[in-house]
Design an enzyme around this catalytic site. Structure first.
Site, PDB file in Angstrom:
ATOM      1  N   LYS A  22      17.136 -45.778  -9.904  1.00 54.11           N
ATOM      2  CA  LYS A  22      15.894 -45.062 -10.218  1.00 54.11           C
ATOM      3  C   LYS A  22      14.812 -45.385  -9.189  1.00 54.11           C
ATOM      4  O   LYS A  22      14.133 -44.499  -8.697  1.00 54.11           O
ATOM      5  CB  LYS A  22      15.409 -45.458 -11.620  1.00 54.11           C
ATOM      6  CG  LYS A  22      14.021 -44.956 -11.944  1.00 54.11           C
ATOM      7  CD  LYS A  22      13.546 -45.412 -13.295  1.00 54.11           C
ATOM      8  CE  LYS A  22      12.838 -46.732 -13.311  1.00 54.11           C
ATOM      9  NZ  LYS A  22      11.433 -46.715 -12.861  1.00 54.11           N
ATOM     10  N   ASN A  23      14.673 -46.671  -8.876  1.00 52.08           N
ATOM     11  CA  ASN A  23      13.566 -47.088  -8.014  1.00 52.08           C
ATOM     12  C   ASN A  23      13.752 -46.684  -6.553  1.00 52.08           C
ATOM     13  O   ASN A  23      12.828 -46.838  -5.752  1.00 52.08           O
ATOM     14  CB  ASN A  23      13.343 -48.606  -8.121  1.00 52.08           C
ATOM     15  CG  ASN A  23      12.667 -48.982  -9.428  1.00 52.08           C
ATOM     16  OD1 ASN A  23      12.344 -48.117 -10.240  1.00 52.08           O
ATOM     17  ND2 ASN A  23      12.459 -50.271  -9.640  1.00 52.08           N
ATOM     18  N   CYS A 126       4.363 -47.861 -17.250  1.00 59.26           N
ATOM     19  CA  CYS A 126       4.603 -48.946 -18.204  1.00 59.26           C
ATOM     20  C   CYS A 126       3.343 -49.786 -18.384  1.00 59.26           C
ATOM     21  O   CYS A 126       2.641 -50.079 -17.416  1.00 59.26           O
ATOM     22  CB  CYS A 126       5.709 -49.860 -17.696  1.00 59.26           C
ATOM     23  SG  CYS A 126       7.358 -49.222 -17.964  1.00 59.26           S
ATOM     24  N   ARG A 131      -1.956 -53.701 -13.108  1.00 64.42           N
ATOM     25  CA  ARG A 131      -1.344 -52.953 -12.008  1.00 64.42           C
ATOM     26  C   ARG A 131      -2.364 -52.130 -11.212  1.00 64.42           C
ATOM     27  O   ARG A 131      -2.387 -50.893 -11.284  1.00 64.42           O
ATOM     28  CB  ARG A 131      -0.219 -52.059 -12.535  1.00 64.42           C
ATOM     29  CG  ARG A 131       0.910 -52.846 -13.130  1.00 64.42           C
ATOM     30  CD  ARG A 131       2.027 -51.958 -13.622  1.00 64.42           C
ATOM     31  NE  ARG A 131       3.144 -51.912 -12.698  1.00 64.42           N
ATOM     32  CZ  ARG A 131       4.266 -51.248 -12.930  1.00 64.42           C
ATOM     33  NH1 ARG A 131       4.417 -50.560 -14.025  1.00 64.42           N
ATOM     34  NH2 ARG A 131       5.244 -51.266 -12.066  1.00 64.42           N
ATOM     35  N   ASP A 316      12.307 -57.153 -12.969  1.00 70.68           N
ATOM     36  CA  ASP A 316      12.914 -56.100 -13.790  1.00 70.68           C
ATOM     37  C   ASP A 316      14.157 -56.574 -14.548  1.00 70.68           C
ATOM     38  O   ASP A 316      14.734 -55.807 -15.321  1.00 70.68           O
ATOM     39  CB  ASP A 316      13.271 -54.888 -12.918  1.00 70.68           C
ATOM     40  CG  ASP A 316      12.050 -54.064 -12.545  1.00 70.68           C
ATOM     41  OD1 ASP A 316      10.965 -54.331 -13.085  1.00 70.68           O
ATOM     42  OD2 ASP A 316      12.181 -53.140 -11.707  1.00 70.68           O
ATOM     43  N   ARG A 408      13.799 -43.420 -19.780  1.00 73.15           N
ATOM     44  CA  ARG A 408      13.128 -43.319 -18.485  1.00 73.15           C
ATOM     45  C   ARG A 408      13.985 -43.935 -17.389  1.00 73.15           C
ATOM     46  O   ARG A 408      13.912 -43.507 -16.244  1.00 73.15           O
ATOM     47  CB  ARG A 408      11.774 -44.042 -18.526  1.00 73.15           C
ATOM     48  CG  ARG A 408      10.740 -43.341 -19.367  1.00 73.15           C
ATOM     49  CD  ARG A 408       9.386 -44.014 -19.206  1.00 73.15           C
ATOM     50  NE  ARG A 408       9.165 -44.304 -17.799  1.00 73.15           N
ATOM     51  CZ  ARG A 408       8.453 -45.327 -17.341  1.00 73.15           C
ATOM     52  NH1 ARG A 408       7.887 -46.158 -18.159  1.00 73.15           N
ATOM     53  NH2 ARG A 408       8.311 -45.518 -16.050  1.00 73.15           N
TER      54      ARG A 408
HETATM   55  C1  UD1 Z   1       7.949 -51.509  -8.451  1.00 70.81           C
HETATM   56  C2  UD1 Z   1       9.082 -51.066  -9.335  1.00 70.81           C
HETATM   57  C3  UD1 Z   1       9.085 -51.872 -10.626  1.00 70.81           C
HETATM   58  C4  UD1 Z   1       9.128 -53.368 -10.301  1.00 70.81           C
HETATM   59  C5  UD1 Z   1       8.040 -53.754  -9.313  1.00 70.81           C
HETATM   60  C6  UD1 Z   1       8.165 -55.192  -8.829  1.00 70.81           C
HETATM   61  C7  UD1 Z   1       9.493 -48.728  -8.877  1.00 70.81           C
HETATM   62  C8  UD1 Z   1       9.413 -47.310  -9.338  1.00 70.81           C
HETATM   63  N1  UD1 Z   1       8.928 -49.646  -9.655  1.00 70.81           N
HETATM   64  O1  UD1 Z   1       6.731 -51.261  -9.153  1.00 70.81           O
HETATM   65  O2  UD1 Z   1      10.238 -51.499 -11.379  1.00 70.81           O
HETATM   66  O3  UD1 Z   1       8.947 -54.108 -11.485  1.00 70.81           O
HETATM   67  O4  UD1 Z   1       8.104 -52.897  -8.147  1.00 70.81           O
HETATM   68  O5  UD1 Z   1       9.421 -55.410  -8.284  1.00 70.81           O
HETATM   69  O6  UD1 Z   1      10.059 -49.006  -7.839  1.00 70.81           O
HETATM   70  N2  UD1 Z   1      -0.456 -54.985  -7.029  1.00 70.81           N
HETATM   71  C9  UD1 Z   1      -1.776 -55.175  -6.720  1.00 70.81           C
HETATM   72  N3  UD1 Z   1      -2.422 -54.165  -6.044  1.00 70.81           N
HETATM   73  C10 UD1 Z   1      -1.797 -53.014  -5.679  1.00 70.81           C
HETATM   74  C11 UD1 Z   1      -0.439 -52.856  -5.999  1.00 70.81           C
HETATM   75  C12 UD1 Z   1       0.204 -53.860  -6.675  1.00 70.81           C
HETATM   76  O7  UD1 Z   1      -2.375 -56.189  -7.033  1.00 70.81           O
HETATM   77  O8  UD1 Z   1      -2.448 -52.145  -5.069  1.00 70.81           O
HETATM   78  C13 UD1 Z   1       0.247 -56.059  -7.764  1.00 70.81           C
HETATM   79  C14 UD1 Z   1       0.788 -55.618  -9.123  1.00 70.81           C
HETATM   80  O9  UD1 Z   1      -0.209 -55.664 -10.112  1.00 70.81           O
HETATM   81  C15 UD1 Z   1       1.875 -56.641  -9.341  1.00 70.81           C
HETATM   82  C16 UD1 Z   1       2.419 -56.884  -7.933  1.00 70.81           C
HETATM   83  O10 UD1 Z   1       1.411 -56.408  -7.039  1.00 70.81           O
HETATM   84  O11 UD1 Z   1       1.330 -57.832  -9.815  1.00 70.81           O
HETATM   85  C17 UD1 Z   1       3.709 -56.189  -7.614  1.00 70.81           C
HETATM   86  O12 UD1 Z   1       3.619 -54.837  -7.979  1.00 70.81           O
HETATM   87  P1  UD1 Z   1       4.360 -53.691  -7.161  1.00 70.81           P
HETATM   88  O13 UD1 Z   1       5.421 -54.296  -6.293  1.00 70.81           O
HETATM   89  O14 UD1 Z   1       3.348 -52.821  -6.504  1.00 70.81           O
HETATM   90  O15 UD1 Z   1       5.068 -52.868  -8.324  1.00 70.81           O
HETATM   91  P2  UD1 Z   1       5.342 -51.315  -8.378  1.00 70.81           P
HETATM   92  O16 UD1 Z   1       5.533 -50.791  -7.012  1.00 70.81           O
HETATM   93  O17 UD1 Z   1       4.356 -50.671  -9.274  1.00 70.81           O
END
Ligand code: UD1
Length: 429
Positions: A22-23, A126, A131, A316, A408
């Site tokens: 999915k990711n 989620c 986030r 995850d 999902r």
């Molecule tokens: C993706 C994955 C999700 C997984 C996560 C971490 C997909 C569709 N989703 O989510 O399944 O759990 O990676 O492996 O691929 N953060 C900030 N600022 C930002 C962006 C992120 O502080 O602008 C923080 C987030 O709050 C979190 C950390 O960075 O604490 C990691 O998040 P991130 O890697 O961005 O997760 P996603 O890309 O949303």
């Protein structure tokens, strides 16, 4: 609303085919917005999130077609999807769509790269922690975009096009890396992304972009160097197998005992996970067809683990591992370092009889002799499957409500488990 009923007690034995990730599928579909030619994706999983993203991409003007099913074809095989964004008719990603899935926010990068403007609603998805999106916006500003917030929307503009630059992420973010990468491939000049996410799904997207004509070095490492090109062309790409689905079924097999082959899995992308499973006393091995998991009566040993960006133990799989450890012989320590508030499964596992104490970002899981079936509620995607895992060994019936969270991200979960001997069925109202 659908529910899932699980009667615990059956061992899992047999073969589970692993679906496309999915990711990876989601950002790959988004990459189709970068070109006016056709991007063909094979092995796309049949998931609610994929269908939702298709709606979002079509809203921007992409045409979509899917290869039909062939008589006698494998009903669990992934789909082939052709996406053609000949013209971007709308650079707005509306709240009604983006609020349902966080990854749809990632259209920001390609829209800005190709059309030099985008108006994208702040994301939903989620409910695991706050986030934020600061890293996405920082990266796009580095590439020359002007960013403002207007009525819950991010408005990004780069009238003369994006320009390559050095982007140093203070924290590893999968989504911000995808966004920066997809924006940089059409920027003028060179972009260097430092502290990039190294998740295999990021590498899969980068490899697809290279097939489309992008120039990217350092794929799979934490430094990506991108030389911008004027345009990208079409390509055909296979979505890589889902390592989170793989880990989830490996844990399910370990929980029930038995012997399961995870067909098509990529064990090389699950090193940290396999190490933890071995510490727990599970027999887990790479094999020609994928990965094999066995536990024949041996004790489940407690573990100590903390989640980390790849190649560390994935957040995850944290909820699923916690589900497993509820039955271990001793106290496990599970620390969540990626997302705050990603422990919503704890209360639901407790309804089945689990003994878990939270101390800040750490869960102390004391193994119990018995779990007993109960009615529980799915709270997010990975949390919900941890309840399924616990339900597989709980005495009597476990009824999982709010199954849409599961749909999902897990393709035909109940069929895959039932085919290996689990007593599980979907109850539709
Ligand atoms: C993706 C994955 C999700 C997984 C996560 C971490 C997909 C569709 N989703 O989510 O399944 O759990 O990676 O492996 O691929 N953060 C900030 N600022 C930002 C962006 C992120 O502080 O602008 C923080 C987030 O709050 C979190 C950390 O960075 O604490 C990691 O998040 P991130 O890697 O961005 O997760 P996603 O890309 O949303």
């Amino acid at each position: 609303m659908d529910r899932i009923r699980i009667r615990g007690g059956n061992q899992l034995s047999g073969t589970i085919p692993i679906s496309g990730a999915k990711n990876a599928a989601l950002p790959l579909m988004i990459a189709s917005l970068l070109t006016d030619k056709t991007l063909t994706l094979r092995n796309v999983p049949r998931l609610a999130d994929v269908n939702l993203l298709l709606r979002i991409i079509r809203n921007h003007g992409a045409d979509m077609s899917m290869d039909g099913k062939r008589a006698g074809g494998d009903t669990l095989a992934g789909e082939t999807v052709h996406l053609t964004a000949a013209e971007i008719v709308d650079t707005v990603a509306p709240y009604q769509l983006v609020s349902k899935m966080r990854a749809s926010f990632w259209v920001l990068g390609p829209l800005l790269g190709r059309c030099h403007e985008a108006r994208v609603s702040l994301p939903g998805g989620c409910a695991i922690g706050t986030r934020p999106v600061d890293l996405y916006l920082m990266a796009l500003e580095k590439l020359g975009a002007g960013i403002s917030l207007d009525g819950g929307y991010v408005v990004a503009k780069a009238p003369g096009g994006l320009v390559g630059n050095r982007i140093v992420f203070p924290k590893v973010s999968v989504g911000a890396t995808h966004t920066a990468l997809m924006a940089a491939v059409l920027a003028k000049g060179e972009t260097v992304i430092e502290n990039a996410a190294r998740e295999p799904e990021v590498a899969d997207v980068a490899e697809c972009l290279v097939k489309m004509g992008a120039r990217i070095e350092g794929i799979g490492s934490s430094t990506l160097t991108i030389s911008g090109v004027d345009r990208l062309h079409g390509a055909t790409h296979d979505v890589l197998p889902d390592r989170i689905e793989t880990g989830t079924y490996a844990i399910a097999a370990a929980m029930t005992g038995g012997d399961v082959l995870l067909k098509g899995a990529r064990p090389d992308q699950l090193d940290a996970f396999q190490q933890v499973m071995r510490e727990a006393g599970i027999d887990i091995k790479a094999c020609d067809e994928g990965m094999r998991i066995k536990r024949n009566g041996s004790r489940l040993l407690p573990i100590s683990v903390e989640t980390r960006p790849y190649p560390g133990f994935p957040t995850d799989l944290q909820a699923q591992l916690m589900g497993l450890m509820t039955k271990a012989d001793g106290v496990s320590t599970i620390r969540e370092t990626i997302f705050e508030n990603r422990f919503m499964h704890v209360q639901e596992l407790a309804r089945l009889g689990a003994d878990i104490t939270l101390q800040g970002d750490t869960a102390l899981v004391k193994g119990v002799d018995r779990l007993v079936g109960a009615e529980v509620m799915a709270t997010d995607l990975r949390a919900s499957v941890s309840l399924v895992i616990a339900g597989l060994v709980a005495e009597g019936d476990t009824i999982l409500n709010r199954v849409y969270h599961l749909d999902r991200g897990f393709e035909t979960l109940e069929t895959k488990l039932a085919n290996c001997g689990a007593d599980v069925e979907r109850l539709s109202d």
